[in-house]
Scaffold this active site. Structure first.
Site, PDB file in Angstrom:
ATOM      1  N   HIS A   1      38.221  41.724  51.742  1.00  0.00           N
ATOM      2  CA  HIS A   1      37.230  41.977  50.671  1.00  0.00           C
ATOM      3  C   HIS A   1      36.888  40.638  50.019  1.00  0.00           C
ATOM      4  O   HIS A   1      37.685  40.090  49.263  1.00  0.00           O
ATOM      5  CB  HIS A   1      37.792  42.944  49.627  1.00  0.00           C
TER       6      HIS A   1
ATOM      7  N   HIS B   1      33.565  37.996  48.349  1.00  0.00           N
ATOM      8  CA  HIS B   1      32.178  37.703  47.966  1.00  0.00           C
ATOM      9  C   HIS B   1      31.903  36.233  48.234  1.00  0.00           C
ATOM     10  O   HIS B   1      32.630  35.367  47.727  1.00  0.00           O
ATOM     11  CB  HIS B   1      31.953  37.994  46.477  1.00  0.00           C
TER      12      HIS B   1
ATOM     13  N   LYS C   1      29.225  49.436  52.475  1.00  0.00           N
ATOM     14  CA  LYS C   1      29.844  49.384  51.146  1.00  0.00           C
ATOM     15  C   LYS C   1      29.105  50.281  50.163  1.00  0.00           C
ATOM     16  O   LYS C   1      27.883  50.176  50.002  1.00  0.00           O
ATOM     17  CB  LYS C   1      29.816  47.935  50.644  1.00  0.00           C
TER      18      LYS C   1
ATOM     19  N   HIS D   1      33.620  51.083  46.217  1.00  0.00           N
ATOM     20  CA  HIS D   1      33.909  50.659  44.847  1.00  0.00           C
ATOM     21  C   HIS D   1      34.151  51.976  44.112  1.00  0.00           C
ATOM     22  O   HIS D   1      33.208  52.643  43.698  1.00  0.00           O
ATOM     23  CB  HIS D   1      32.739  49.868  44.246  1.00  0.00           C
TER      24      HIS D   1
ATOM     25  N   HIS E   1      39.868  47.276  46.220  1.00  0.00           N
ATOM     26  CA  HIS E   1      40.526  46.768  45.006  1.00  0.00           C
ATOM     27  C   HIS E   1      41.169  47.887  44.178  1.00  0.00           C
ATOM     28  O   HIS E   1      40.780  48.132  43.033  1.00  0.00           O
ATOM     29  CB  HIS E   1      39.572  45.935  44.138  1.00  0.00           C
TER      30      HIS E   1
ATOM     31  N   ASP F   1      38.894  40.122  46.827  1.00  0.00           N
ATOM     32  CA  ASP F   1      37.758  40.339  45.935  1.00  0.00           C
ATOM     33  C   ASP F   1      37.420  39.047  45.196  1.00  0.00           C
ATOM     34  O   ASP F   1      36.954  39.083  44.052  1.00  0.00           O
ATOM     35  CB  ASP F   1      38.026  41.474  44.926  1.00  0.00           C
TER      36      ASP F   1
HETATM   37  O1  DOR Z   1      34.663  41.883  39.391  1.00  0.00           O
HETATM   38  C1  DOR Z   1      33.863  42.132  40.310  1.00  0.00           C
HETATM   39  N1  DOR Z   1      33.012  41.191  40.768  1.00  0.00           N
HETATM   40  N2  DOR Z   1      33.850  43.353  40.827  1.00  0.00           N
HETATM   41  C2  DOR Z   1      32.911  43.715  41.709  1.00  0.00           C
HETATM   42  O2  DOR Z   1      32.926  44.855  42.105  1.00  0.00           O
HETATM   43  C3  DOR Z   1      31.844  42.790  42.112  1.00  0.00           C
HETATM   44  C4  DOR Z   1      32.251  41.410  41.942  1.00  0.00           C
HETATM   45  C5  DOR Z   1      31.077  40.439  42.011  1.00  0.00           C
HETATM   46  O3  DOR Z   1      30.283  40.543  42.940  1.00  0.00           O
HETATM   47  O4  DOR Z   1      30.993  39.561  41.144  1.00  0.00           O
HETATM   48 ZN    ZN Z   2      34.162  43.042  45.304  1.00  0.00          ZN
END
Ligand code: DOR
Ligand code: ZN
Length: 386
Positions: free
Chosen positions: A54, A56, A140, A177, A215, A288
């Protein structure tokens, strides 16, 4: 996994902001193997190369700034699709994948595993194309309004049931999520209410659908994933293992500990540590890691997301060490994830060693800077060979 018992060099695992955090977890663990030796005697471990299930990575300058931190140690990563605009189609995912590959350091073999963003206009045809591609590995689900770039997410879950049906048929995992967004539900209860109202319903209706509760942050999530029949798993972040919700307010408001789902009470953190270190193959590593510029975090309406990639595997090692469960790290970080996704485990190994180093205070990203998790702190472990 290979252990080397060398001299005891580093006396104490680093305290991670919450004074009692790691001690409490090790007291509660009932792990017979943990008693065979003290993890404080282990100064070096070798594990198969881990993956991050997971992650970003963003786009543009931010993408180039953050890819190396993950690619230095993780072999693959499930890349979240919440760009602006979102990654909706296989064509979008293919183009994004090429941008990620171009951002890898020279010689890196890091492999991005792409995902599509589920909207109420996603079709069974999109699912088929995703399943037929060799680079889209999941879809997702974001509830609309739940988090960063989730406005295109789903408002009414039943409207996407035909998509779930196609995913079940094609064996494409649904990454969730798992939070509700109703204004009358306390933000700390959003995950537990999602499980109660929606998750069980989806599972019963689509019993063969592969699902990952992303998460996981609560004991409720752990209990559910442990006991539900069918192909279900959960990722666990390192920040939810390290901190309880006091970390949000320690000496003042702490925007760099703000993420969604929120960090919860100590009893939930302990349940997460117990699950991650249990050896149960339904639990695996997903950082995450979610970078936002420092100014966007330290703002009167700060963004949710914790940038953990610069010290992720090292911090997981420190959590497992504190729990007396270093021998369970390889399963959690390197085996359970590929097994769930039906991908090969890595053959190469990485070595983690106890050593002192400092997580950078900031990381440059184009004209912005990022503040990593444990900025300026010592994770106590470092990657010595990868
Ligand atoms: O804290 C988070 N940041 N939770 C999420 O679900 C998305 C992520 C983000 O893309 O910044
Ligand atoms: Zn995330």
């Amino acid at each position: 996994m290979l252990y080397l018992f060398i001299i005891r060099t580093i006396p104490e695992p680093v305290k991670q902001g919450v004074a009692t955090a790691s001690e409490g977890a090790s007291e509660r663990l009932e792990c017979p193997q943990a008693n065979r030796h003290r993890d404080s005697d282990v100064t070096r471990i070798e594990i198969r190369r881990p993956d991050d299930w997971h992650l970003h990575l963003r786009d543009g300058d931010m993408l180039s700034a953050v890819v190396p931190a993950t690619a230095r140690v993780f072999g693959r990563a499930i890349v979240m699709p919440n760009l602006k605009p979102p990654v909706r189609t296989v064509a979008d995912a293919g183009a994004y994948r090429n941008r990620i590959l171009a951002a890898r350091p020279d010689g890196s073999r890091f492999e991005p595993l792409m995902t599509l963003y589920l909207t109420e206009t996603t079709t069974a045809q999109d699912v088929r194309e995703a399943a037929e591609s060799d680079f889209v590995h999941a879809i997702k689900y974001y509830p609309a309004g739940a988090t960063t770039n989730s406005d295109s997410g789903v408002r009414d879950l039943e409207r996407v049931y035909p998509v779930f049906e196609a995913m079940e048929k094609h064996g494409l995992p649904l990454l969730m999520h798992g939070e509700v967004t109703d204004g009358d539900i306390d933000v700390f209860d959003r995950e537990a209410v999602f499980i109660e109202r929606h998750l069980e319903k989806i599972r019963r209706r689509f019993p063969e659908l592969k699902m990952v509760l992303e998460h996981a942050t609560t004991a409720d999530a752990i209990d559910y994933v442990e006991s539900a029949p069918g192909p279900i798993a959960a990722t666990i972040t390192v920040h939810h293992l390290m901190y309880n919700r006091n970390a949000l307010f320690e000496g003042g408001l702490r925007p760099h500990h703000y993420c969604l789902p929120l960090i919860k009470r100590e009893r939930h953190r302990r349940a997460l540590v117990a699950a991650a270190t249990s050896g149960n193959e339904r639990f695996f590593l997903g950082t995450d890691s979610a970078p936002h510029p420092k100014h966007a975090k330290e703002s009167d309406c700060g963004c949710a997301g914790i940038y953990s990639a610069p010290a992720a595997i090292e911090l997981y090692a420190s959590v497992f060490e504190a729990a007396g469960a270093l021998h369970k790290l390889e399963g959690f970080a390197s085996l359970h994830g590929p097994d769930f996704y039906g991908l090969p485990r890595h053959e190469e190994k990485i070595t983690l060693e106890k050593s002192d180093w400092k997580v950078p205070e900031t990381v440059n990203a184009g004209d912005d800077v990022l503040v990593p998790l444990r900025a300026g702190g010592n994770p106590g472990w470092s990657v010595s060979a990868s």
